[in-house]
Motif scaffolding. Structure first.
Motif, PDB file in Angstrom:
ATOM      1  N   GLY A  87       0.136 -86.045 -32.366  1.00 59.04           N
ATOM      2  CA  GLY A  87      -1.454 -85.594 -31.922  1.00 59.04           C
ATOM      3  C   GLY A  87      -2.407 -84.615 -33.032  1.00 59.04           C
ATOM      4  N   VAL A  88      -3.359 -84.267 -32.964  1.00 58.71           N
ATOM      5  CA  VAL A  88      -4.956 -83.600 -33.782  1.00 58.71           C
ATOM      6  C   VAL A  88      -4.154 -82.529 -34.437  1.00 58.71           C
ATOM      7  N   HIS A  89      -4.346 -82.372 -35.939  1.00 61.30           N
ATOM      8  CA  HIS A  89      -4.306 -81.262 -36.326  1.00 61.30           C
ATOM      9  C   HIS A  89      -4.748 -79.912 -35.682  1.00 61.30           C
ATOM     10  N   GLY A  90      -4.768 -78.976 -35.711  1.00 59.83           N
ATOM     11  CA  GLY A  90      -5.264 -77.336 -34.799  1.00 59.83           C
ATOM     12  C   GLY A  90      -6.034 -78.461 -33.390  1.00 59.83           C
ATOM     13  N   ASP A  91      -5.416 -78.894 -32.732  1.00 58.84           N
ATOM     14  CA  ASP A  91      -5.473 -79.592 -31.310  1.00 58.84           C
ATOM     15  C   ASP A  91      -5.986 -78.043 -30.319  1.00 58.84           C
ATOM     16  N   THR A  92      -5.012 -76.901 -30.794  1.00 60.24           N
ATOM     17  CA  THR A  92      -5.056 -75.930 -29.638  1.00 60.24           C
ATOM     18  C   THR A  92      -6.519 -75.434 -29.915  1.00 60.24           C
ATOM     19  N   ALA A  93      -6.860 -75.541 -31.065  1.00 57.20           N
ATOM     20  CA  ALA A  93      -8.272 -73.917 -31.282  1.00 57.20           C
ATOM     21  C   ALA A  93      -8.701 -74.579 -30.780  1.00 57.20           C
ATOM     22  N   LEU A  94      -9.462 -76.238 -30.003  1.00 60.56           N
ATOM     23  CA  LEU A  94     -10.279 -76.261 -28.771  1.00 60.56           C
ATOM     24  C   LEU A  94      -9.467 -77.087 -27.699  1.00 60.56           C
ATOM     25  N   ALA A  95      -8.084 -75.883 -27.015  1.00 59.00           N
ATOM     26  CA  ALA A  95      -7.773 -76.265 -25.655  1.00 59.00           C
ATOM     27  C   ALA A  95      -8.987 -76.261 -25.002  1.00 59.00           C
ATOM     28  N   GLY A  96      -9.386 -77.314 -23.991  1.00 55.28           N
ATOM     29  CA  GLY A  96     -10.444 -76.682 -23.145  1.00 55.28           C
ATOM     30  C   GLY A  96     -12.012 -77.571 -22.841  1.00 55.28           C
ATOM     31  N   ALA A  97     -11.948 -77.249 -24.531  1.00 54.42           N
ATOM     32  CA  ALA A  97     -13.668 -77.997 -24.666  1.00 54.42           C
ATOM     33  C   ALA A  97     -13.645 -79.122 -23.975  1.00 54.42           C
ATOM     34  N   ALA A  98     -14.981 -79.368 -23.516  1.00 61.31           N
ATOM     35  CA  ALA A  98     -15.639 -80.667 -22.562  1.00 61.31           C
ATOM     36  C   ALA A  98     -15.443 -81.619 -24.026  1.00 61.31           C
ATOM     37  N   VAL A  99     -14.997 -82.713 -23.290  1.00 56.96           N
ATOM     38  CA  VAL A  99     -15.965 -84.227 -24.435  1.00 56.96           C
ATOM     39  C   VAL A  99     -17.357 -83.933 -24.921  1.00 56.96           C
ATOM     40  N   GLU A 100     -17.718 -84.097 -23.793  1.00 56.24           N
ATOM     41  CA  GLU A 100     -19.120 -83.738 -23.678  1.00 56.24           C
ATOM     42  C   GLU A 100     -19.749 -83.050 -24.756  1.00 56.24           C
ATOM     43  N   SER A 101     -19.750 -81.809 -25.001  1.00 53.09           N
ATOM     44  CA  SER A 101     -20.370 -80.741 -25.412  1.00 53.09           C
ATOM     45  C   SER A 101     -19.460 -81.200 -27.330  1.00 53.09           C
ATOM     46  N   LEU A 102     -18.864 -81.565 -27.517  1.00 51.54           N
ATOM     47  CA  LEU A 102     -18.059 -82.627 -28.923  1.00 51.54           C
ATOM     48  C   LEU A 102     -18.939 -83.069 -29.323  1.00 51.54           C
ATOM     49  N   ALA A 103     -18.924 -83.975 -28.211  1.00 50.05           N
ATOM     50  CA  ALA A 103     -20.048 -85.358 -28.703  1.00 50.05           C
ATOM     51  C   ALA A 103     -21.052 -85.063 -29.335  1.00 50.05           C
ATOM     52  N   ASP A 104     -21.723 -83.681 -28.122  1.00 47.91           N
ATOM     53  CA  ASP A 104     -23.102 -83.594 -28.580  1.00 47.91           C
ATOM     54  C   ASP A 104     -22.946 -83.165 -30.368  1.00 47.91           C
ATOM     55  N   SER A 105     -22.579 -82.909 -30.262  1.00 47.44           N
ATOM     56  CA  SER A 105     -22.183 -81.662 -32.032  1.00 47.44           C
ATOM     57  C   SER A 105     -22.159 -83.030 -32.941  1.00 47.44           C
ATOM     58  N   LEU A 106     -22.420 -83.905 -33.011  1.00 43.22           N
ATOM     59  CA  LEU A 106     -21.518 -85.665 -33.507  1.00 43.22           C
ATOM     60  C   LEU A 106     -22.989 -85.926 -33.227  1.00 43.22           C
ATOM     61  N   ALA A 107     -23.611 -85.744 -32.764  1.00 40.87           N
ATOM     62  CA  ALA A 107     -25.243 -86.779 -32.489  1.00 40.87           C
ATOM     63  C   ALA A 107     -25.619 -86.994 -33.967  1.00 40.87           C
ATOM     64  N   GLY A 108     -25.287 -88.267 -34.313  1.00 45.28           N
ATOM     65  CA  GLY A 108     -26.523 -88.640 -35.358  1.00 45.28           C
ATOM     66  C   GLY A 108     -25.718 -88.888 -37.003  1.00 45.28           C
ATOM     67  N   ARG A 109     -24.441 -88.082 -36.216  1.00 45.48           N
ATOM     68  CA  ARG A 109     -23.829 -88.767 -37.895  1.00 45.48           C
ATOM     69  C   ARG A 109     -23.589 -89.920 -37.761  1.00 45.48           C
ATOM     70  N   HIS A 110     -23.368 -90.032 -39.415  1.00 44.13           N
ATOM     71  CA  HIS A 110     -23.030 -91.548 -39.854  1.00 44.13           C
ATOM     72  C   HIS A 110     -21.412 -91.905 -39.414  1.00 44.13           C
ATOM     73  N   VAL A 111     -21.268 -92.666 -39.403  1.00 43.22           N
ATOM     74  CA  VAL A 111     -19.706 -91.621 -38.844  1.00 43.22           C
ATOM     75  C   VAL A 111     -18.566 -93.634 -39.163  1.00 43.22           C
ATOM     76  N   LEU A 112     -18.278 -93.685 -41.596  1.00 42.69           N
ATOM     77  CA  LEU A 112     -17.611 -94.689 -41.403  1.00 42.69           C
ATOM     78  C   LEU A 112     -16.307 -95.495 -40.622  1.00 42.69           C
ATOM     79  N   VAL A 113     -16.651 -96.108 -39.706  1.00 45.78           N
ATOM     80  CA  VAL A 113     -15.017 -96.759 -39.099  1.00 45.78           C
ATOM     81  C   VAL A 113     -14.318 -98.007 -40.323  1.00 45.78           C
ATOM     82  N   VAL A 114     -12.833 -97.820 -40.645  1.00 46.08           N
ATOM     83  CA  VAL A 114     -12.254 -98.826 -40.843  1.00 46.08           C
ATOM     84  C   VAL A 114     -10.921 -98.961 -40.207  1.00 46.08           C
ATOM     85  N   GLU A 115     -10.905-100.162 -39.530  1.00 46.43           N
ATOM     86  CA  GLU A 115     -10.035-100.291 -38.531  1.00 46.43           C
ATOM     87  C   GLU A 115      -9.792-101.747 -38.685  1.00 46.43           C
TER      88      GLU A 115
END
Lengths: 1073, 167
Positions: free
Chosen positions: B22-50
């Motif tokens: 799992g993800v480190h510290g996932d307990t800290a954000l338990a219950g938070a909605a995906v949408e609200s998380l997504a909001d905070s990421l908006a506009g970020r430049h994310v490098l994806v290497v896969e």
């Protein structure tokens, strides 16, 4: 079953009724059933069945037997009176005995469980019923019953054992043991026992009438007459006289034979005996039954051990001999018992004299058994375990006496009554022989024992025997145990008239004695007076006389013989001819010779005997005394004819009588005679010398012979010792051979074993090691005997001495994993206590098992699991990704399901292809067929063409999905949506513009509906593009040509194509994500 | 088995970063909605290497859905490294192994630039090279939610220079 219940058929008293004891064990139920099925109704006997029963186990035997007989069958009850035609069955947990005519039942618990109930019952049956007892031994294992049979037989009862026929006893050992004891009268198949019993019962009843009602004198006479007849026959057939045996004992034995033979009357039996030699032998055997046993009557033997044996050895040196005589030894038990007692005492002595035990019996077959010294175990039950161990050698079912005991005893055939007795004995043990003799015979035998014993020697008799009638001969040492001591003859004067030396007249019947007899005391006194008178007359008035044997040796001198005889010079001699005075010798010699030859009385008149200066003229009479077969003796009587005269007178006397003119001739003749006499004397001297030389030679010869015999014996002994030694040697050699082999095995094992092992002693010194150890300890051969603590080792982090000490102290195994200092090699170290064959701690053993491979395999396994885990998670990620994207593009769940499941299946097919060959690389053609297979039939709807190109596993997976997407598209919109549509797939490798090798795959659709470029890119083509781009680093070109879709996939060959299908390529592949 | 003891000490040393999945510290954000998380990421430049094509699609769509500018995805390390100097990157989502190649050079580049990054792999973090063990880590398989949550946590994390610590 009470006594007052009326008996149905018979109402005989116990005395007349047979009591049949039946012993059976394993297999007995069957035998008993057969026995009673075949039992006639009118036997009239009472039956008691004794079987071996497990403790606490109820027996159903009573019910079973009741089905086979019309007689009453009951459980035996304590105090029950036996009734004819009833069967009594021993219940479990009880011991059955008899008391009078009643049963005695004693309850026992499991601990006291009786092992020999049959013996016990039979023994008491014998004691109570005597002749009325019948013992039957049926099938069974073990030897129970044999001793009981002995008791019944000894008391005159009948003994029967189950024998072979078409019905064998199920288990033979019990009847076989009884038969082997020689005490079984009849051996019969079980079906015939009943009929035999009935016949026996009838003849028994008849005999009881005969012998029971002996009040009429006529009957008594008849019986005596018959007995005499039987005795005569026996004397003739077997040469033994039983006439003076106790009549009752004798009759009892004869009766039983009559019953067995089913002969009704004594005269008939006597008749039969005369005709049947075998029957005489059997009767003889029966008459001689001696019931002897080892330590039979322990108290008596204890008395002997205490009161007799020590005295026998008093004041005896090693050169002395202690002589013991056991007359009537039967099968040797008594003799051996005494030998054992003697040996026991001898072991306490410092100086051991020689001991001889002479055991005699007239029964040669009994002696054969005695010499073997082998006895069945039941007969030894009175022998203590210590004695059994010390004096016997145990065999499976019997015991054999040691050589030590057997060497002491000499067995020989000898009759106390008929043969001359042994002499100079220290101890005579004669138990239970005198009881078979009548008073007269006893009176004869006891003096024989008196004669045989030394002064102060001991006599040991049986419990019912005594010396009371001859108490002047023996003094009592222990009255109860019948130990007696020989009395010396006290009255010296009585010697003459009361000589107790018996003489034996060969061929005579019995024995006569000088001076003693059965005369009354008064008669004895008269005789004594007369004898004294006669002796006086002889001494004073009879002419001098001597008695010689045929060789001329004097055996008796009368008074006043000195006138005629003169002792010679040299050693004393009894030779009459050498003692005779001059003148007498010649006449005596010729007259004696004549008497010896002719056995007639010889008289010589006017024999001149030279008495110094005078001549006595005598009449010489020689009379032979012939006494049966004994060597004849000769009585020589010298009768003087007038007083002695001078030579002249004698010459005159001679000259006068025939006439004067012959005087000269007479003189000449006399001189010649004298010369002749001188010559004869010389000749006789020479003869005498020769004789003595001869005697010497004979004695030398005898000595030589005995030496020779001794040598022979020694040689035999040496030979047997030699044999023993060579046997032992052989054994030893084979053991050494074995040892060598084991040693070689061990050293080979040491050499070959990969398990490093070090052997240490208790002080941690190295005793031995296997070569494999050298990888751990720097050991060389010279290190044996050095402490292990001095040796450098390659082990990491270990306190070896502490571990070894712990093992030595606590004696338990220590086991720990260890690693060599190089860190690559792992061992499992075990330290074990080393125990020798006596289970004593002798040191420790250290073993090292190399487990490096195991550790590596474990690591490998862990990696594999991690890899598997990794792959599964990756795949799940792919599934999630696919699901995510498919979901976002699906209008409805139905559409999602269809497209998602299709892709999953495509993935699954690709995986299946990969996993089929263990995640190997996949040829292009196979991949295509696998993915297109579900959509169309090869050859009809699609074709594949291309060289043999092999794809890496990962690229095959990516490409598989691409082909699936293309095929799905063709099915929906392209060539496969119409029956006429075709797809041609081909592939190749080529060079691109930069000259790099490329893998090219061409997808050509034709015959489908008209194609036009779609308005927007579908997920399928997006997926194709992405797979190509990201996974394979290639590109896809899609041409929407009107004839059909044409797709070209171009991928750098290095990403997809395996150049050589090799292990290396596969390994690289596996490393890739 | 007995030899597992041999290894036990060693293994315990290795797994100080004990969170296995799992993800480190996932307990800290338990219950938070995906949408609200997504909001905070908006506009970020994310490098994806896969390097997994299918996954690239998912990452691309998810991040775009969250309003991010997706840089990449790159399926090869050399391509990503080559692109680095010319691109703006606010945070990075890195598959640890690209066709057998570790992303270590990229990690050090990003660390140097102070760009937070989230590592993904199907391996356990304990099985990763030591240098990468303390980094923020998202274990495959993950869902859209897991991904956004991880990135959000990463974003809120104060950026150390040089050594990005785990939570």
């Amino acid at each position: 079953m009470s006594a007052d219940q009326p008996s149905v058929v018979h109402s005989e008293t116990a005395a007349g009724m047979l009591i049949v004891g039946i012993g059976a064990s394993a297999g007995g139920v069957e035998a008993l059933s057969q026995l009673f099925s075949a039992m006639p109704r009118d036997v009239g006997a009472s039956f008691v069945v004794v079987t071996h029963l497990a403790p606490h186990r109820e027996t159903l035997l009573t019910e079973i037997l009741a089905r086979h007989t019309s007689m009453q069958v009951r459980d035996a009850i304590d105090g029950a009176t036996l009734i004819a035609n009833h069967i009594y069955v021993l219940p479990s947990d009880a011991v059955l005995t008899m008391s009078g005519n009643r049963l005695q039942l004693r309850a026992v618990d499991a601990e006291q469980h009786e092992r020999n109930p049959i013996d016990i019952f039979f023994a008491s049956l014998a004691a109570e019923a005597c002749e009325s007892a019948v013992g039957v031994i049926l099938s069974g294992s073990g030897t129970d019953g044999t001793l009981g049979i002995r008791g019944i037989k000894a008391r005159g009862g009948l003994t029967i054992a189950q024998g072979h026929n078409h019905s064998h006893p199920r288990h033979e050992s019990m009847p076989a043991s009884a038969i082997a004891s020689g005490l079984v009268d009849l051996v019969l198949p079980v079906e015939q026992i009943g009929a035999k019993l009935r016949d026996y019962a009838r003849s028994f009843a008849a005999l009881t009438h005969v012998t029971g009602g002996t009040s009429q004198p006529r009957r008594q006479e008849d019986i005596s007459e018959a007995i005499r007849d039987i005795c005569a026959t026996l004397r003739k057939r077997v040469g033994h006289d039983f006439e003076r045996y106790k009549e009752k004992t004798f009759l009892r034995r004869v009766q039983r034979r009559m019953q067995v033979m089913q002969i009704g009357t004594l005269p008939q039996y006597a008749q039969r005996l005369r005709q049947d030699g075998a029957e005489a032998g059997t009767l003889f055997g029966d008459l001689l039954i001696g019931v002897t046993n080892f330590f039979r009557d322990a108290e008596a033997f204890q008395a002997v051990a205490e009161k007799v044996v020590p005295h026998l050895f008093e004041n005896r040196g090693a050169a002395d001999v202690v002589r013991v005589w056991v007359p009537g030894c039967s099968t040797g038990e008594e003799a051996y018992t005494i030998a054992i007692l003697l040996l026991e005492h001898m072991s306490t002595l410092q100086v051991v004299p020689r001991v001889q035990v002479f055991a005699t019996d007239i029964d040669e077959s009994a002696l054969t058994i005695a010499r073997l010294g082998r006895y069945p175990a039941p007969l030894l039950e009175n022998v203590s375990p210590q004695r059994l161990r010390r004096f016997f050698h145990a065999e499976p079912s019997s015991y054999v006496l040691n050589k030590e005991v057997r060497d002491l005893c000499t067995f020989s055939a000898h009759s106390v009554i008929r043969d001359p007795p042994f002499s100079r004995m220290d101890f005579v043990s004669c138990r239970n022989l005198l009881i078979y003799f009548n008073n007269e015979l006893q009176d004869n035998v006891l003096p024989i024992f008196h004669y045989a014993l030394k002064d102060g020697g001991f006599l040991f008799l049986g419990p019912s025997e005594s010396v009371s009638r001859n108490s002047d001969l023996f003094g009592v040492i222990d009255k109860k145990q019948r130990v007696f001591q020989r009395r010396p003859i006290m009255n010296a004067n009585a010697m003459n008239t009361n000589i107790r030396v018996p003489t034996w007249v060969a061929g005579g019947r019995g024995m006569t004695q000088f001076g003693t007899g059965s005369d009354a005391a008064g008669v004895r006194k008269d005789q004594r007076f007369r004898q004294q008178l006669e002796a006086r007359v002889l001494d004073n008035f009879a002419p001098p006389h001597i008695v010689v044997d045929s060789a001329g040796d004097v055996v008796y001198y009368s008074a006043r013989t000195g006138k005629y005889l003169e002792p010679q010079t040299g050693s004393p001699s009894r030779q009459i001819l050498s003692m005779a005075r001059r003148g007498l010798r010649l006449e005596l010699s010729s007259a004696l010779r004549e008497a010896v030859e002719k056995h007639q009385t010889i008289v010589r008149e006017r024999v001149e005997v030279n008495l110094d200066d005078r001549i006595q003229i005598i009449r010489l009479t020689i009379e032979p005394i012939l006494d049966g077969d004994r060597e004849p003796l000769f009585l020589i009587v010298f009768a003087d004819l007038g007083p002695p005269v001078t030579r002249e007178e004698a010459a005159q006397h001679v000259a006068f009588s025939p006439g004067g003119d012959v005087a000269t001739l007479e003189q000449e003749l006399r001189e010649t005679r004298e010369r002749l006499q001188a010559t004869v004397e010389e000749y006789e001297t020479a003869l005498e010398e020769l004789k003595s030389s001869n005697e010497e030679l004979v004695s030398v010869n005898e000595e030589l012979q005995s030496t020779n015999e001794e040598l022979e014996t020694s040689r035999e002994e040496l030979q047997s010792t030699n044999e023993e030694l060579s046997t032992v040697n052989q054994e030893l050699a084979s053991k050494i051979e074995e040892l060598h082999r084991s040693n070689a095995d061990l050293s080979n094992l040491f050499e070959s074993t990969q398990i490093a092992t070090v052997f240490l002693d208790r002080s941690m010194l190295i005793r031995s090691y296997t070569p494999a150890v050298t990888g751990i300890f720097n050991l060389i051969a010279a290190d044996r005997g050095r402490p292990i603590t001095d040796i450098a080792h390659q082990l990491e982090d270990i306190d070896l001495p502490a571990d070894i000490r712990q093992v030595l102290d606590e004696r338990r195994i220590i086991e720990r994993p260890v690693r060599l200092r190089n860190g690559k090699v792992f061992h499992l170290m075990r330290i074990l206590p080393y125990r020798n064959s006596d289970n004593e701690l002798e040191g420790a053993l250290i073993t090292f098992v190399n487990v490096t491979a195991v550790v590596a395999a474990e690591e490998q396994q862990r990696l594999l699991v991690a890899e598997l885990n990794h792959r599964v998670r990756n795949m799940l990620q792919v599934v999630i990704g696919l699901a995510h994207q498919t979901l976002h593009r699906s209008e409805s769940l139905g559409v999602f399901e269809k497209s998602f499941m299709g892709r999953m299946q495509a993935l699954a097919r690709a995986y299946e292809l990969l996993s089929r060959d263990g995640w190997r690389n996949v040829p292009v053609s196979e991949l295509l067929r696998s993915q297109l297979g579900p959509f169309a039939v090869e050859g009809q709807r699609y074709t594949c063409a291309g060289g043999h190109i092999v794809l890496t596993a990962n690229s095959a997976l990516a490409l598989g999905l691409v082909i699936y997407e293309l095929a799905t598209n063709a099915t929906k919109y392209g060539a496969l949506s119409m029956p006429s549509g075709r797809i041609n797939v081909s592939w190749e490798q080529a060079r691109d513009e930069q000259g790099k090798r490329e893998f090219l795959l061409y997808w050509r659709e034709s015959g489908g509906p008209a194609v036009k470029r779609p308005a927007r890119q579908g997920f399928g083509s997006e997926l194709v593009q992405r797979q190509l781009h990201y996974e394979l680093n290639g590109r896809a070109t899609m041409d929407f040509m009107p004839a059909g879709l044409a797709v070209t996939l171009a991928i750098p060959a290095e990403n997809v194509v395996v150049e050589a299908q090799s292990g290396q390529a596969q390994a690289n592949d596996a490393q890739r994500e | 088995m007995w030899w597992s003891r041999l290894k036990a000490g060693k293994r315990r040393q290795m797994t100080h970063n004990a969170n296995e999945s799992g993800v480190h510290g996932d307990t800290a954000l338990a219950g938070a909605a995906v949408e609200s998380l997504a909001d905070s990421l908006a506009g970020r430049h994310v490098l994806v290497v896969e390097d997994n094509g299918l996954l690239c699609g998912m990452l691309d769509e998810t991040l775009r859905g969250a309003g991010c500018h997706v840089v990449g995805p790159y399926s090869r390390l050399d391509q990503a490294m080559a692109a680095m100097p010319a691109i703006r990157v606010d945070m990075a989502l890195l598959d640890i192994s690209l066709r057998g190649e570790l992303v270590c050079p990229l990690v050090s580049e990003l660390t140097q630039r102070g760009v937070p990054f989230l590592l993904t792999s199907a391996y356990q973090s304990s099985e990763l090279p030591r240098a990468l063990q303390s980094a923020a880590f998202l274990r495959k398989p993950f869902t859209e939610g897991d991904l956004l949550e991880g990135l959000t946590v990463l974003m809120k994390q104060p950026v150390d220079d040089g050594s990005p610590g785990g939570i």
